[in-house]
Design an enzyme around this catalytic site. Structure first.
Site, mmCIF file in Angstrom:
data_model
loop_
_atom_site.group_PDB
_atom_site.id
_atom_site.type_symbol
_atom_site.label_atom_id
_atom_site.label_comp_id
_atom_site.label_asym_id
_atom_site.label_seq_id
_atom_site.Cartn_x
_atom_site.Cartn_y
_atom_site.Cartn_z
ATOM 1 N N GLN A 39 -19.455 28.861 3.198
ATOM 2 C CA GLN A 39 -21.121 28.990 3.453
ATOM 3 C C GLN A 39 -21.249 28.600 4.707
ATOM 4 O O GLN A 39 -21.917 27.347 4.972
ATOM 5 C CB GLN A 39 -21.656 28.164 2.167
ATOM 6 C CG GLN A 39 -23.231 28.556 2.230
ATOM 7 C CD GLN A 39 -23.541 30.033 1.623
ATOM 8 O OE1 GLN A 39 -22.806 30.686 1.254
ATOM 9 N NE2 GLN A 39 -24.453 30.219 2.231
ATOM 10 N N PHE A 40 -21.420 29.494 5.820
ATOM 11 C CA PHE A 40 -21.624 29.189 7.121
ATOM 12 C C PHE A 40 -23.108 28.710 7.388
ATOM 13 O O PHE A 40 -23.498 27.972 8.147
ATOM 14 C CB PHE A 40 -21.277 30.322 7.817
ATOM 15 C CG PHE A 40 -22.078 31.534 8.030
ATOM 16 C CD1 PHE A 40 -23.385 31.551 8.875
ATOM 17 C CD2 PHE A 40 -21.831 32.361 7.058
ATOM 18 C CE1 PHE A 40 -24.117 32.690 8.975
ATOM 19 C CE2 PHE A 40 -22.629 33.488 6.916
ATOM 20 C CZ PHE A 40 -23.781 33.671 7.683
ATOM 21 N N THR A 41 -23.889 29.235 6.370
ATOM 22 C CA THR A 41 -25.419 28.988 6.492
ATOM 23 C C THR A 41 -25.736 27.617 6.366
ATOM 24 O O THR A 41 -27.068 26.881 6.960
ATOM 25 C CB THR A 41 -26.121 29.722 5.394
ATOM 26 O OG1 THR A 41 -26.031 29.457 4.076
ATOM 27 C CG2 THR A 41 -26.141 31.030 5.683
#
Length: 142
Positions: free
Chosen positions: A87-89
């Protein structure tokens, strides 16, 4: 939910679950029984030591209830599973403007390399880990 913080950045967001699954395009991709859903963010400065330390901390974090109702048991203690979703966010920078920036997040190749490097540690701590690849649209249910 619990977050694990390293410096000024959140690396992992944890959600206890009695069971969870991830679907991509309506097709089941991965599922677990009781344990944790782990949304995992990888940054540019992360390395194998960071990945190992985070995996160990997640496995040993005492966030499950014991017989007396106290949060005193770890994922290892309850023999739980972990569903790990890239989850790069989690590295979103919302300090300016209305559009978040994601330049603090590592690319998919680095995230994949670190995830793979932490798998031997996960296997040695007696909890099952399931992985969801980054870069695909997915739906999580718990």
């Amino acid at each position: 939910m619990a977050s694990i913080v390293h410096g000024q950045r959140v690396r992992a967001l944890l959600q206890r679950t009695s069971g969870a699954s991830v679907r991509v395009g309506g097709e089941p991709l991965s599922s677990i029984g009781p344990g944790l859903v782990v949304l995992l963010g990888v940054g540019h400065d992360d390395d194998a030591n960071t990945a190992d330390g985070l995996a160990e901390r997640i496995a040993q974090l005492r966030i499950f209830r014991d017989e007396e109702g106290r949060t005193n048991r770890s994922l290892i203690d309850v023999r739980g599973e972990a569903l790990v979703v890239s989850q790069f966010t989690l590295f979103a920078d919302t300090s300016r403007g209305r559009r978040p920036g994601f330049t603090g997040a590592a690319g998919p190749e680095q995230a994949e390399r670190l995830y793979s490097a932490s798998q031997p540690l996960c296997a040695s701590t007696t909890f099952a880990s399931r992985r969801v690849d980054s870069g695909r649209r997915w739906r999580w249910s718990s």
